[in-house]
Design a protein around this motif. Structure first.
Motif, PDB file in Angstrom:
ATOM      1  N   THR A 191      -4.430  -7.883  -7.153  1.00 58.08           N
ATOM      2  CA  THR A 191      -4.806  -6.847  -8.120  1.00 58.08           C
ATOM      3  C   THR A 191      -6.188  -6.269  -7.831  1.00 58.08           C
ATOM      4  N   ARG A 192      -6.841  -6.731  -6.767  1.00 55.89           N
ATOM      5  CA  ARG A 192      -8.111  -6.120  -6.323  1.00 55.89           C
ATOM      6  C   ARG A 192      -7.855  -5.124  -5.198  1.00 55.89           C
ATOM      7  N   GLN A 193      -6.596  -4.923  -4.840  1.00 53.97           N
ATOM      8  CA  GLN A 193      -6.256  -4.044  -3.714  1.00 53.97           C
ATOM      9  C   GLN A 193      -6.782  -2.629  -3.929  1.00 53.97           C
ATOM     10  N   ARG A 194      -7.314  -2.063  -2.835  1.00 52.79           N
ATOM     11  CA  ARG A 194      -7.690  -0.651  -2.829  1.00 52.79           C
ATOM     12  C   ARG A 194      -7.310  -0.066  -1.479  1.00 52.79           C
ATOM     13  N   THR A 195      -6.791   1.135  -1.488  1.00 52.85           N
ATOM     14  CA  THR A 195      -6.364   1.793  -0.252  1.00 52.85           C
ATOM     15  C   THR A 195      -6.995   3.183  -0.175  1.00 52.85           C
ATOM     16  N   TRP A 196      -7.488   3.518   1.010  1.00 52.98           N
ATOM     17  CA  TRP A 196      -8.030   4.858   1.258  1.00 52.98           C
ATOM     18  C   TRP A 196      -7.230   5.494   2.385  1.00 52.98           C
TER      19      TRP A 196
ATOM     20  N   ALA B 213       0.817  -1.218   0.000  1.00 52.24           N
ATOM     21  CA  ALA B 213       0.000   0.000   0.000  1.00 52.24           C
ATOM     22  C   ALA B 213       0.849   1.266   0.000  1.00 52.24           C
ATOM     23  N   GLY B 214       2.175   1.111   0.073  1.00 50.99           N
ATOM     24  CA  GLY B 214       3.056   2.276   0.099  1.00 50.99           C
ATOM     25  C   GLY B 214       3.099   2.943   1.457  1.00 50.99           C
ATOM     26  N   VAL B 215       2.975   2.146   2.525  1.00 51.47           N
ATOM     27  CA  VAL B 215       2.989   2.678   3.888  1.00 51.47           C
ATOM     28  C   VAL B 215       4.116   1.993   4.668  1.00 51.47           C
ATOM     29  N   PRO B 216       5.312   2.576   4.715  1.00 53.05           N
ATOM     30  CA  PRO B 216       6.394   1.980   5.509  1.00 53.05           C
ATOM     31  C   PRO B 216       6.073   2.060   6.995  1.00 53.05           C
ATOM     32  N   LEU B 217       6.323   0.995   7.720  1.00 58.49           N
ATOM     33  CA  LEU B 217       5.970   0.970   9.141  1.00 58.49           C
ATOM     34  C   LEU B 217       7.011   1.651  10.020  1.00 58.49           C
TER      35      LEU B 217
ATOM     36  N   GLU C 116       1.578   8.655  11.674  1.00 54.34           N
ATOM     37  CA  GLU C 116       2.032   9.673  10.721  1.00 54.34           C
ATOM     38  C   GLU C 116       2.509   9.084   9.407  1.00 54.34           C
ATOM     39  N   ARG C 117       3.008   7.847   9.423  1.00 57.06           N
ATOM     40  CA  ARG C 117       3.530   7.273   8.179  1.00 57.06           C
ATOM     41  C   ARG C 117       2.422   6.884   7.205  1.00 57.06           C
ATOM     42  N   SER C 118       1.167   7.043   7.618  1.00 53.50           N
ATOM     43  CA  SER C 118       0.026   6.819   6.721  1.00 53.50           C
ATOM     44  C   SER C 118      -0.433   8.098   6.033  1.00 53.50           C
ATOM     45  N   ALA C 119       0.244   9.202   6.299  1.00 58.43           N
ATOM     46  CA  ALA C 119      -0.190  10.488   5.734  1.00 58.43           C
ATOM     47  C   ALA C 119      -0.326  10.401   4.217  1.00 58.43           C
ATOM     48  N   ALA C 120      -1.393  11.006   3.708  1.00 61.66           N
ATOM     49  CA  ALA C 120      -1.721  10.884   2.283  1.00 61.66           C
ATOM     50  C   ALA C 120      -0.601  11.385   1.383  1.00 61.66           C
ATOM     51  N   GLU C 121       0.035  12.515   1.744  1.00 59.70           N
ATOM     52  CA  GLU C 121       1.061  13.078   0.855  1.00 59.70           C
ATOM     53  C   GLU C 121       2.265  12.145   0.733  1.00 59.70           C
ATOM     54  N   GLN C 122       2.552  11.374   1.786  1.00 61.23           N
ATOM     55  CA  GLN C 122       3.663  10.423   1.689  1.00 61.23           C
ATOM     56  C   GLN C 122       3.247   9.195   0.895  1.00 61.23           C
ATOM     57  N   ARG C 123       2.041   8.689   1.155  1.00 65.12           N
ATOM     58  CA  ARG C 123       1.588   7.482   0.448  1.00 65.12           C
ATOM     59  C   ARG C 123       1.460   7.729  -1.045  1.00 65.12           C
ATOM     60  N   ASP C 124       1.063   8.933  -1.426  1.00 69.32           N
ATOM     61  CA  ASP C 124       0.953   9.251  -2.849  1.00 69.32           C
ATOM     62  C   ASP C 124       2.291   9.051  -3.569  1.00 69.32           C
ATOM     63  N   ARG C 125       3.394   9.301  -2.864  1.00 72.91           N
ATOM     64  CA  ARG C 125       4.719   9.149  -3.483  1.00 72.91           C
ATOM     65  C   ARG C 125       5.219   7.708  -3.423  1.00 72.91           C
ATOM     66  N   LEU C 126       4.707   6.932  -2.470  1.00 78.18           N
ATOM     67  CA  LEU C 126       5.235   5.587  -2.247  1.00 78.18           C
ATOM     68  C   LEU C 126       4.302   4.472  -2.729  1.00 78.18           C
ATOM     69  N   SER C 127       3.181   4.838  -3.299  1.00 76.96           N
ATOM     70  CA  SER C 127       2.209   3.829  -3.724  1.00 76.96           C
ATOM     71  C   SER C 127       2.647   3.186  -5.043  1.00 76.96           C
ATOM     72  N   TRP C 128       3.591   2.284  -4.946  1.00 78.88           N
ATOM     73  CA  TRP C 128       4.195   1.675  -6.148  1.00 78.88           C
ATOM     74  C   TRP C 128       3.302   0.619  -6.789  1.00 78.88           C
ATOM     75  N   PHE C 129       2.482  -0.054  -5.998  1.00 77.94           N
ATOM     76  CA  PHE C 129       1.714  -1.194  -6.517  1.00 77.94           C
ATOM     77  C   PHE C 129       0.447  -0.744  -7.216  1.00 77.94           C
TER      78      PHE C 129
ATOM     79  N   LEU D  43      -4.532   7.762   8.948  1.00 73.22           N
ATOM     80  CA  LEU D  43      -4.557   6.306   8.835  1.00 73.22           C
ATOM     81  C   LEU D  43      -4.825   5.920   7.397  1.00 73.22           C
ATOM     82  N   SER D  44      -4.425   4.711   7.060  1.00 73.98           N
ATOM     83  CA  SER D  44      -4.727   4.143   5.740  1.00 73.98           C
ATOM     84  C   SER D  44      -5.500   2.855   5.959  1.00 73.98           C
ATOM     85  N   VAL D  45      -6.390   2.545   5.047  1.00 74.33           N
ATOM     86  CA  VAL D  45      -7.193   1.318   5.120  1.00 74.33           C
ATOM     87  C   VAL D  45      -7.045   0.595   3.789  1.00 74.33           C
ATOM     88  N   THR D  46      -6.595  -0.650   3.834  1.00 71.45           N
ATOM     89  CA  THR D  46      -6.353  -1.406   2.605  1.00 71.45           C
ATOM     90  C   THR D  46      -7.164  -2.688   2.613  1.00 71.45           C
ATOM     91  N   VAL D  47      -7.879  -2.918   1.526  1.00 78.97           N
ATOM     92  CA  VAL D  47      -8.660  -4.137   1.346  1.00 78.97           C
ATOM     93  C   VAL D  47      -8.027  -4.955   0.226  1.00 78.97           C
TER      94      VAL D  47
END
Length: 549
Positions: A211-216, A140-144, A248-261, A202-206
């Protein structure tokens, strides 16, 4: 005792195997090894398809049964049933693989099954897997953690009590919460009530790692509104698992850059490949690397020639030295000759002293699997024309024999034959197999083709256009049409299709690459316009409603 060594005791052996979060590519080499040796495979339903492909076709896969009404809601009853299956198979001297979602070290049920094995003296081993709570955030592009470190707390919302919520709520740790879609909002509420600030990201990933993954992304205080606005809640699929990462590592601006998948060019696209699984294997792998979900639908079937005598004479001539060259124009031609060889008790040694040509990379690969390394493969265009560009003219000084054996389909074009004759060669153009229209695909596939359920279709020849339309109907107008060359594109247009992608070269891999470039450009345009990134199939009326049902 080495658990991987052959077991000579009266009991069998159990491998508790972590199958990862869902992506088949996350299986370890040791896991694949263990699956290949299994007599019995007992897997969590979520990962059965992931692991079964690596097991032998004869592997036994007993089904977990639920026998009474109470068991339907009692996990412990299902657990006992699974443990009984494992123990019963092991007592019978079988090598059992017990595959679990994620990692067995984090699966309490697996731990109880290990204790049961230990109590009966049944040897077992543990093959770790990628834990769901670790693998899903990575996809999901969220480093722990980051360079500053920081604590990470893993929480299972099903078993977490008031003390757990209080500890996590009163701290600033990164919390990785395993819950379900219909409970995630309540989970956010628990954390706020326990002291976490409502503006905590926070981020929520289903369906993580698939390939059905979705993250909000949202905050603890805005999560409910975010999921409602995305039309995710309410839903009938609320019981599906999710991974929520709080901190904080779920912040949208960071995930937008790290969402590789999820940012792969064809992420989640259902792509129709009108070829058999054998023909489409490498093409489908390439499409998966772009994030697509390929579906192979054969449009032609291969049958033996009506009069096999011509093929039989040619194969005998191959052995007796009638030919200087044999040219293979398709994988099917290789298969036809190989089957005739096996019928006569011959093998690849019969090609000794004969030059072998292959029209492209896939045909060459098929020959190598047969034990034959081609002498000539086109250096440029992977086609009959490309092969002719590299084919040497007949020279009576260097070529003792002037004849070429060309095993082909009954409907093959004359380009190669005419070109070889022009170069001075005599050609035995032999029908090695016939191509006929395949049977129609299942009704649900036909409906998806006509109803816009596919995001794209790859046409690799004019015949695939004609045959697909003939057996399944015309693709919906929202479906992206990709064609391998101008002739195929013309046939598609004649059938009323809009061609969106044209391969720069007549190669299936260049065609897939061109589709990926189209998908990337489409994604970039949506982001630049501030629009949500959607798949082509989501443009058809009612698609969002059906997707959620």
């Amino acid at each position: 005792m080495n658990p991987t060594a052959p077991n000579h005791s009266a009991h069998g052996h159990v491998t508790f195997l972590g199958a990862g979060p869902g992506d088949p590519g996350l299986l370890t080499l040791r896991a694949v090894e263990a699956l290949a040796a299994a007599d019995v495979l007992i897997a969590d339903p979520q990962v059965l398809d992931v692991v079964r492909t690596h097991a032998r076709s004869t592997v036994d896969t007993p089904v977990q049964t639920v026998t009474d009404e109470a068991s339907k809601t009692a996990d412990v009853s299902v657990l006992r049933d699974t443990a009984n299956l494992v123990m019963s198979a092991a007592r019978g001297g079988k090598r059992v693989v017990r595959a679990v979602l994620g990692d067995p070290g984090l699966d309490g049920y697996a731990a109880e099954e290990m204790l049961a094995c230990a109590a009966e003296g049944i040897t077992f081993e543990v093959v770790p897997g990628v834990a769901t709570a670790v693998g899903v955030p990575a996809y999901a592009g969220v480093p722990l953690r980051d360079g500053r470190g920081g604590d990470v707390r893993f929480v299972d919302a099903r078993t977490a009590g008031a003390t757990c919520w209080a500890e996590v709520g009163a701290s600033q740790v990164t919390a990785v919460v395993s819950t379900t879609l219909d409970c995630v909002v309540a989970t956010a509420g628990e954390l706020v009530a326990a002291g976490r600030k409502p503006d905590t990201p926070l981020s929520v990933t289903v369906a993580g790692t698939t390939t059905r993954q979705r993250t909000w992304t949202a905050t603890l205080g805005t999560l409910q509104q975010t999921l409602k606005a995305a039309k995710v809640l309410p839903t009938a699929d609320g019981a599906q698992p999710v991974i929520a990462v709080v901190g904080e590592r779920s912040a949208a601006e960071q995930r937008d850059r790290l969402s590789w998948f999820e940012s792969k060019p064809l992420f989640g696209w259902n792509v129709l490949v009108p070829r058999t699984k054998e023909q489409a294997a490498s093409l489908s792998d390439q499409l998966r690397s772009y994030g697509a979900v390929p579906s192979e639908v054969p449009t032609i079937a291969v049958e033996p020639p009506r009069t096999p005598q011509q093929m039989e004479r040619a194969v005998k001539g191959l052995v007796t030295g009638r030919y200087e060259w044999i040219a293979f124009t398709s994988v099917n031609a290789v298969k036809a000759v190989r089957e005739k060889f096996e019928e006569y008790g011959l093998d690849a040694r019969a090609f000794a002293g004969i030059k072998v040509a292959a029209v492209g990379e896939q045909t060459a690969k098929s020959l190598i699997e047969f034990g034959v390394k081609p002498d000539l493969v086109p250096s440029g265009e992977q086609s009959a024309a490309g092969l002719l560009e590299d084919w040497p003219p007949y020279d009576p000084v260097f070529d003792p024999i002037d004849r070429v054996f060309l095993p082909r389909a009954d409907i093959a074009t004359e380009t190669l034959v005419a070109g070889l004759i022009e170069l001075g060669w005599e050609v035995d153009d032999v029908t090695a197999y016939r191509t006929v229209r395949a049977s129609p695909p299942p009704a649900e596939t036909r409906e998806a083709i006509k109803g816009g359920g596919f995001d794209a279709v790859l046409f690799t020849s004019s015949s695939t256009v004609r045959n697909l339309v003939g057996i399944a109907g015309k693709p919906h107008n929202v479906t992206v049409i990709a064609c391998i060359g101008p002739a195929t594109a013309k046939t598609a247009e004649e059938h009323g299709l809009r061609v969106d992608v044209l391969s720069p070269e007549p190669s299936v891999h260049k065609l897939a690459e061109a589709l990926a470039e189209f998908g990337a450009a489409r994604r970039d345009a949506a982001l630049e316009a501030g629009d949500p990134v959607t798949r082509p199939s989501e443009r058809r009326p009612g698609s969002r409603r059906r997707a959620r049902s």
